[in-house]
Design a protein around this motif. Structure first.
Motif, mmCIF file in Angstrom:
data_model
loop_
_atom_site.group_PDB
_atom_site.id
_atom_site.type_symbol
_atom_site.label_atom_id
_atom_site.label_comp_id
_atom_site.label_asym_id
_atom_site.label_seq_id
_atom_site.Cartn_x
_atom_site.Cartn_y
_atom_site.Cartn_z
ATOM 1 N N VAL A 17 0.867 -1.183 0.000
ATOM 2 C CA VAL A 17 0.000 0.000 0.000
ATOM 3 C C VAL A 17 0.901 1.230 0.000
ATOM 4 C CG1 VAL A 17 -1.740 1.277 1.311
ATOM 5 C CG2 VAL A 17 -1.821 -1.223 1.243
ATOM 6 N N ASN A 18 0.796 2.037 -1.029
ATOM 7 C CA ASN A 18 1.602 3.253 -1.108
ATOM 8 C C ASN A 18 0.993 4.175 -2.155
ATOM 9 O OD1 ASN A 18 4.041 4.942 -0.703
ATOM 10 N ND2 ASN A 18 4.376 4.457 -2.855
ATOM 11 N N SER A 19 0.163 5.099 -1.702
ATOM 12 C CA SER A 19 -0.469 5.996 -2.666
ATOM 13 C C SER A 19 -0.772 7.308 -1.963
ATOM 14 C CB SER A 19 -1.746 5.349 -3.211
ATOM 15 O OG SER A 19 -2.477 6.286 -3.965
ATOM 16 N N HIS A 20 -0.399 8.408 -2.609
ATOM 17 C CA HIS A 20 -0.508 9.714 -1.972
ATOM 18 C C HIS A 20 -1.378 10.699 -2.751
ATOM 19 C CE1 HIS A 20 2.775 8.654 0.782
ATOM 20 N NE2 HIS A 20 3.381 8.138 -0.255
ATOM 21 N N ASN A 21 -1.713 10.344 -3.965
ATOM 22 C CA ASN A 21 -2.500 11.291 -4.767
ATOM 23 C C ASN A 21 -3.250 10.524 -5.849
ATOM 24 O OD1 ASN A 21 -0.754 10.819 -7.018
ATOM 25 N ND2 ASN A 21 0.720 12.251 -6.158
ATOM 26 N N PRO A 25 2.010 7.281 -11.199
ATOM 27 C CA PRO A 25 1.830 6.072 -12.024
ATOM 28 C C PRO A 25 1.216 4.914 -11.227
ATOM 29 C CG PRO A 25 3.983 7.046 -12.408
ATOM 30 C CD PRO A 25 3.375 7.822 -11.270
ATOM 31 N N LEU A 26 0.123 4.397 -11.759
ATOM 32 C CA LEU A 26 -0.683 3.390 -11.051
ATOM 33 C C LEU A 26 -0.036 2.016 -11.153
ATOM 34 C CD1 LEU A 26 -3.382 2.784 -9.616
ATOM 35 C CD2 LEU A 26 -4.410 2.494 -11.876
ATOM 36 N N ARG A 361 -1.683 1.360 -4.815
ATOM 37 C CA ARG A 361 -0.254 1.665 -4.978
ATOM 38 C C ARG A 361 -0.014 2.478 -6.241
ATOM 39 N NH1 ARG A 361 1.474 -3.042 -4.796
ATOM 40 N NH2 ARG A 361 2.407 -3.260 -6.842
ATOM 41 N N ARG A 362 0.554 3.640 -6.019
ATOM 42 C CA ARG A 362 1.015 4.478 -7.129
ATOM 43 C C ARG A 362 2.475 4.810 -6.851
ATOM 44 N NH1 ARG A 362 -2.823 6.997 -10.583
ATOM 45 N NH2 ARG A 362 -4.993 6.683 -9.938
#
Ligand SMILES: NC(=[NH2+])NCCC[C@H](N)C(=O)O
Length: 370
Positions: A17-21, A25-26, A361-362
């Motif tokens: 899990v790592n997504s901030h916006n 890139p997906l 995750r992006r």
């Protein structure tokens, strides 16, 4: 880079899990499911959020399975959407199929379920944290359970897994005299401030800055709860919407990249945006192409601005419904690469590409864009 920062980066890169916006890139996405879908209950917090015709039809059939003529075409489109994401190199994760018709109860009320078509609504991702939100629809009370195998897997692989306090959803949370505001009347909401509630889909994320609209499923106490939970590293800003029956920000306003905001001109007055957004480019969504198919029009749980419910694959590529030719063309004019995917039948289950997904995750790091 100091030791701490480089260690942080190593953890982020390994974490599932790592997504901030909304635009980095997906890499991995959860896509909802239709199996087991059940027509939602006729609780006022449900019916006030659904277009009148669909609400009346659904109230009559609440608790029954959605009919085949609605499920089948939507399922075909969903399969096409999943195949498209995979062909773009994105890892697609799916919840379990569960029987949402099963009855459940708390000491105060009982209900049947709804479906897990829209993972966007029930979970929020902040970096390596995935948070289950306290939803206001009783029929969605146990919805995250269909994602528990995924959540446990992410947890075992290093993600932080949290949940807001489970709301009681007793009568005190709902204004018994609530009616939708007429044109010209000030906005009002069905929710009281009895306890914190919010849906994840009332928020969007731009790194350290998080934006929210209050709605008929998100109250002020819910926003405050999240603000305190996230602490000093984040700022939550409230956006004023003129939508008379607000539920979920993703047909009202969405960021397309740093400095670029897509707005619904009917619901958003650019002069009323939070000051920090005033320096961003405002891209006004074109008028949605009308949907003339009567069945689609009657069964949709959403308004016409679902045309804006797009999904960014990265800062250039964006998934758009080809029915919405105005949006396709406008995206090209703005310099994006729209990727067509037919998805109109999914509206009967609550949304389009943005609602139907949760980007877990992006590739990117936590930044401040302001
Ligand atoms: N994340 C979602 N489920 N979004 C759906 C937004 C639907 C919105 N209330 C509309 O009718 O247009």
């Amino acid at each position: 880079m100091n030791m701490h920062a480089s260690m942080g980066a190593a953890i982020a890169a390994d974490c599932p899990v790592n997504s901030h916006n909304e635009w980095d890139p997906l890499e991995e996405i959860i896509v909802g499911r239709l199996e087991g879908s059940t027509i939602p209950s006729d609780h006022p917090v449900v019916t006030c959020n659904i277009p009148g015709m669909a609400a009346r039809a659904q109230s009559l059939a609440a608790g029954f399975r959605f009919p085949k003529f609605m499920i089948e075409p939507a399922q075909q489109e969903l399969d096409g959407f999943v195949a498209l994401l995979e062909s773009l190199g994105v890892t697609v994760t799916r919840p379990d199929a569960v029987n949402h018709k099963a009855k459940f109860s708390t000491p105060h009320w009982s209900s049947r379920g709804f479906c897990n078509s829209c993972p966007r609504d029930s979970m929020l991702v902040f970096g390596d944290e995935i948070l289950e939100t306290p939803m206001a629809w009783p029929c969605r009370y146990f919805e995250t359970h269909s994602y528990r195998p995924i959540l446990k897997d992410y947890f075992k692989r290093g993600a932080r897994w949290t949940s807001a306090p489970k709301p009681q959803l007793t009568d005190e949370l709902f204004d018994p005299d609530f009616t939708l505001p007429e044109k010209g009347e000030p906005l009002r909401y069905i929710l009281t401030e009895f306890e914190p509630v919010f849906d994840a889909a009332d928020f969007f994320r731009c790194g350290r800055d998080i934006f929210v609209t209050r709605s008929n499923v998100t109250n002020a106490m819910g926003i405050d709860w999240l603000r305190r939970h996230l602490g000093e590293g984040y700022r939550i800003h409230e956006i004023k919407s003129r939508c008379p029956n607000p539920m979920h920000i993703d047909t009202t306003i969405l960021p397309l990249g740093p400095g670029r905001l897509l707005i619904n001109p009917e619901y958003i007055d650019p002069d009323e945006l939070p000051d920090i957004l005033k320096k961003w480019d405002i891209l006004v969504a074109p008028e949605p192409d009308p949907i003339n198919d009567r069945i689609l029009a009657i069964t949709s749980m959403c308004g016409k601005w679902l045309s804006m419910n797009i999904l960014m694959i990265d800062e250039k590529r964006v998934i758009v419904d080809p029915h919405h030719t105005n949006m396709m063309r406008q995206m090209e004019k703005w310099g994006y690469e729209p990727i067509p995917c037919s998805f109109l039948h999914y509206a009967a289950f609550g949304g389009a590409f943005h609602c139907a997904t949760l980007d877990v995750r992006r590739r990117g790091t936590l930044e401040s864009y302001f």
